[in-house]
Design a protein around this motif. Structure first.
Motif, PDB file in Angstrom:
ATOM      1  N   PRO A   1       0.808  -1.225   0.000  1.00  0.00           N
ATOM      2  CA  PRO A   1       0.000   0.000   0.000  1.00  0.00           C
ATOM      3  C   PRO A   1       0.838   1.271   0.000  1.00  0.00           C
ATOM      4  N   GLU A   2       2.032   1.217   0.590  1.00  0.00           N
ATOM      5  CA  GLU A   2       2.837   2.443   0.733  1.00  0.00           C
ATOM      6  C   GLU A   2       3.671   2.740  -0.529  1.00  0.00           C
ATOM      7  N   LEU A   3       3.646   1.862  -1.515  1.00  0.00           N
ATOM      8  CA  LEU A   3       4.513   2.051  -2.689  1.00  0.00           C
ATOM      9  C   LEU A   3       4.071   3.255  -3.515  1.00  0.00           C
ATOM     10  N   ASP A   4       5.034   4.133  -3.836  1.00  0.00           N
ATOM     11  CA  ASP A   4       4.758   5.304  -4.685  1.00  0.00           C
ATOM     12  C   ASP A   4       5.219   4.977  -6.111  1.00  0.00           C
ATOM     13  N   LEU A   5       4.266   4.785  -7.002  1.00  0.00           N
ATOM     14  CA  LEU A   5       4.609   4.396  -8.380  1.00  0.00           C
ATOM     15  C   LEU A   5       5.151   5.571  -9.187  1.00  0.00           C
ATOM     16  N   HIS A   6       5.063   6.780  -8.621  1.00  0.00           N
ATOM     17  CA  HIS A   6       5.559   7.960  -9.342  1.00  0.00           C
ATOM     18  C   HIS A   6       6.818   8.536  -8.697  1.00  0.00           C
ATOM     19  N   ALA A   7       7.397   7.820  -7.719  1.00  0.00           N
ATOM     20  CA  ALA A   7       8.656   8.272  -7.118  1.00  0.00           C
ATOM     21  C   ALA A   7       9.733   8.211  -8.200  1.00  0.00           C
ATOM     22  N   ASN A   8      10.715   9.066  -8.071  1.00  0.00           N
ATOM     23  CA  ASN A   8      11.725   9.163  -9.121  1.00  0.00           C
ATOM     24  C   ASN A   8      12.789   8.069  -8.970  1.00  0.00           C
ATOM     25  N   VAL A   9      12.355   6.811  -8.961  1.00  0.00           N
ATOM     26  CA  VAL A   9      13.292   5.685  -8.882  1.00  0.00           C
ATOM     27  C   VAL A   9      12.902   4.667  -9.952  1.00  0.00           C
ATOM     28  N   ARG A  10      13.873   3.855 -10.348  1.00  0.00           N
ATOM     29  CA  ARG A  10      13.595   2.845 -11.378  1.00  0.00           C
ATOM     30  C   ARG A  10      12.966   1.628 -10.693  1.00  0.00           C
ATOM     31  N   LEU A  11      11.655   1.471 -10.860  1.00  0.00           N
ATOM     32  CA  LEU A  11      10.944   0.383 -10.184  1.00  0.00           C
ATOM     33  C   LEU A  11      11.259  -0.955 -10.829  1.00  0.00           C
ATOM     34  N   ARG A  12      11.278  -2.006  -9.999  1.00  0.00           N
ATOM     35  CA  ARG A  12      11.381  -3.375 -10.520  1.00  0.00           C
ATOM     36  C   ARG A  12       9.967  -3.953 -10.520  1.00  0.00           C
ATOM     37  N   VAL A  13       9.517  -4.392 -11.687  1.00  0.00           N
ATOM     38  CA  VAL A  13       8.139  -4.857 -11.845  1.00  0.00           C
ATOM     39  C   VAL A  13       8.144  -6.311 -12.320  1.00  0.00           C
ATOM     40  N   ALA A  14       7.598  -7.205 -11.495  1.00  0.00           N
ATOM     41  CA  ALA A  14       7.561  -8.629 -11.866  1.00  0.00           C
ATOM     42  C   ALA A  14       6.212  -8.955 -12.492  1.00  0.00           C
ATOM     43  N   THR A  15       6.234  -9.725 -13.582  1.00  0.00           N
ATOM     44  CA  THR A  15       4.978 -10.014 -14.293  1.00  0.00           C
ATOM     45  C   THR A  15       5.170 -11.079 -15.341  1.00  0.00           C
ATOM     46  N   LYS A  16       4.045 -11.759 -15.700  1.00  0.00           N
ATOM     47  CA  LYS A  16       4.117 -12.562 -16.925  1.00  0.00           C
ATOM     48  C   LYS A  16       3.649 -11.735 -18.113  1.00  0.00           C
ATOM     49  N   TYR A  17       3.104 -10.544 -17.863  1.00  0.00           N
ATOM     50  CA  TYR A  17       2.620  -9.650 -18.934  1.00  0.00           C
ATOM     51  C   TYR A  17       3.704  -8.602 -19.231  1.00  0.00           C
ATOM     52  N   THR A  18       4.848  -9.060 -19.743  1.00  0.00           N
ATOM     53  CA  THR A  18       5.990  -8.150 -19.883  1.00  0.00           C
ATOM     54  C   THR A  18       5.729  -7.045 -20.915  1.00  0.00           C
ATOM     55  N   GLN A  19       5.064  -7.382 -22.022  1.00  0.00           N
ATOM     56  CA  GLN A  19       4.814  -6.368 -23.068  1.00  0.00           C
ATOM     57  C   GLN A  19       3.824  -5.312 -22.567  1.00  0.00           C
ATOM     58  N   CYS A  20       2.754  -5.791 -21.921  1.00  0.00           N
ATOM     59  CA  CYS A  20       1.744  -4.854 -21.395  1.00  0.00           C
ATOM     60  C   CYS A  20       2.362  -3.942 -20.340  1.00  0.00           C
ATOM     61  N   ALA A  21       3.177  -4.528 -19.462  1.00  0.00           N
ATOM     62  CA  ALA A  21       3.782  -3.742 -18.384  1.00  0.00           C
ATOM     63  C   ALA A  21       4.732  -2.696 -18.962  1.00  0.00           C
ATOM     64  N   ARG A  22       5.547  -3.112 -19.915  1.00  0.00           N
ATOM     65  CA  ARG A  22       6.505  -2.186 -20.544  1.00  0.00           C
ATOM     66  C   ARG A  22       5.751  -1.026 -21.198  1.00  0.00           C
ATOM     67  N   ALA A  23       4.702  -1.358 -21.952  1.00  0.00           N
ATOM     68  CA  ALA A  23       3.937  -0.323 -22.668  1.00  0.00           C
ATOM     69  C   ALA A  23       3.239   0.610 -21.676  1.00  0.00           C
ATOM     70  N   HIS A  24       2.714   0.049 -20.601  1.00  0.00           N
ATOM     71  CA  HIS A  24       1.999   0.865 -19.608  1.00  0.00           C
ATOM     72  C   HIS A  24       2.936   1.903 -18.978  1.00  0.00           C
ATOM     73  N   PHE A  25       4.106   1.475 -18.546  1.00  0.00           N
ATOM     74  CA  PHE A  25       5.010   2.421 -17.885  1.00  0.00           C
ATOM     75  C   PHE A  25       5.634   3.381 -18.905  1.00  0.00           C
ATOM     76  N   ALA A  26       5.894   2.884 -20.106  1.00  0.00           N
ATOM     77  CA  ALA A  26       6.468   3.759 -21.140  1.00  0.00           C
ATOM     78  C   ALA A  26       5.485   4.868 -21.509  1.00  0.00           C
ATOM     79  N   SER A  27       4.184   4.551 -21.487  1.00  0.00           N
ATOM     80  CA  SER A  27       3.178   5.542 -21.897  1.00  0.00           C
ATOM     81  C   SER A  27       3.121   6.715 -20.921  1.00  0.00           C
ATOM     82  N   THR A  28       3.658   6.487 -19.713  1.00  0.00           N
ATOM     83  CA  THR A  28       3.690   7.583 -18.742  1.00  0.00           C
ATOM     84  C   THR A  28       5.140   7.957 -18.407  1.00  0.00           C
ATOM     85  N   SER A  29       6.034   7.635 -19.357  1.00  0.00           N
ATOM     86  CA  SER A  29       7.449   8.026 -19.283  1.00  0.00           C
ATOM     87  C   SER A  29       8.124   7.614 -17.984  1.00  0.00           C
ATOM     88  N   ARG A  30       7.777   6.411 -17.499  1.00  0.00           N
ATOM     89  CA  ARG A  30       8.461   5.921 -16.301  1.00  0.00           C
ATOM     90  C   ARG A  30       9.374   4.761 -16.661  1.00  0.00           C
TER      91      ARG A  30
END
Ligand code: ATP
Ligand code: PRP
Length: 213
Positions: free
Chosen positions: A102-131
């Protein structure tokens, strides 16, 4: 000529059965009790290929199956090349979400590590918001990743939220809505049009009669 329908065991197979019954298609055996991977139908004009959920789109794309039933989440990840998507079946309803503690800030200025089987969707989602994120590929039990320090967040499907809650995680960002879709191989749609079109129309009617007015 026998039509092939690719399906995954479990919720997709179970929820699709009543819709296929409306098109007079009934599997002769259950994938839960049979070890066969090609299941005949009672009527004999269709057979079922039992494949992993994430492989359905691949089978239909390459013509290994004429038709398939697959989650929109899987289609988004796959890309949907070579596939027609004529029908939303309104089953297997879930949301693809970014989740974490709950405390995670997805907009903090750090390179987040994101685990998923949806690698393309995750990449596109974060890229679309320049993260900038580091994507870590997993094949299941994604919720473990933030609990063990493997990743900061996950991208996974959420329905009731019970799995997240049981693991102390919350949904933080919406990526996409998902329901299961009937997909058809592009070539089969042309060469087997007279067999496939009545199936689509009967399943369409069954889906419509299941929807609240
Ligand atoms: P694979 O075996 O390839 O890893 P999977 O384990 O995700 O796939 P299922 O759990 O049967 O396979 O899910 C099939 C589809 O059902 C998913 O692609 C998604 O569209 C949908 N789905 C997944 N989890 C849920 C859920 N908890 N509630 C509703 N629908 C879901
Ligand atoms: C899916 C998904 C989540 C869970 C979400 O797993 O990976 O863990 O459903 O559903 P909920 O919000 O209703 O708890 P599934 O049950 O399909 O098991 P899986 O790990 O075999 O895919």
């Amino acid at each position: 000529m026998t039509l092939r329908i690719a399906l995954s065991k479990g919720r997709i197979f179970d929820d699709t059965l009543p819709l296929l019954a409306a098109a007079n298609i009934h599997p002769a055996e259950s994938p839960e009790t049979s070890r066969k991977l090609i299941l005949p139908s009672v009527e004999g004009d269709v057979e079922f290929l039992i494949v992993r959920a994430s492989d359905v789109a691949t089978y239909v794309q390459h013509g290994g199956a004429d038709l398939g039933v697959v989650g929109k989440d899987v289609l988004l990840e796959h890309g949907g090349e070579g596939l027609l998507e004529p029908l939303d079946l309104h089953i297997a309803r879930c949301k693809l979400m970014v989740c974490g503690p709950p405390e995670l800030d997805l907009h903090a200025n750090v390179r987040l590590r994101v685990a998923t089987k949806y690698t393309q969707c995750a990449r596109a989602h974060f890229a679309s918001t320049s993260r900038q994120v580091e994507i870590i590929k997993l094949y299941g039990s994604m919720e473990l990743a933030p609990l063990t320090g493997l990743a900061d967040a996950i991208v996974d499907v959420v329905d009731t939220g019970n799995t997240l809650k049981a693991n102390g995680l919350v949904a933080l960002e919406h990526v996409a809505d998902s329901t299961a879709r009937l997909v058809v191989n592009r070539v089969s749609m042309k060469t087997r049009h007279s067999l496939i079109t009545p199936i689509i129309e009967r399943v369409r009617a069954a889906v419509a009669s299941n929807q609240p007015n």
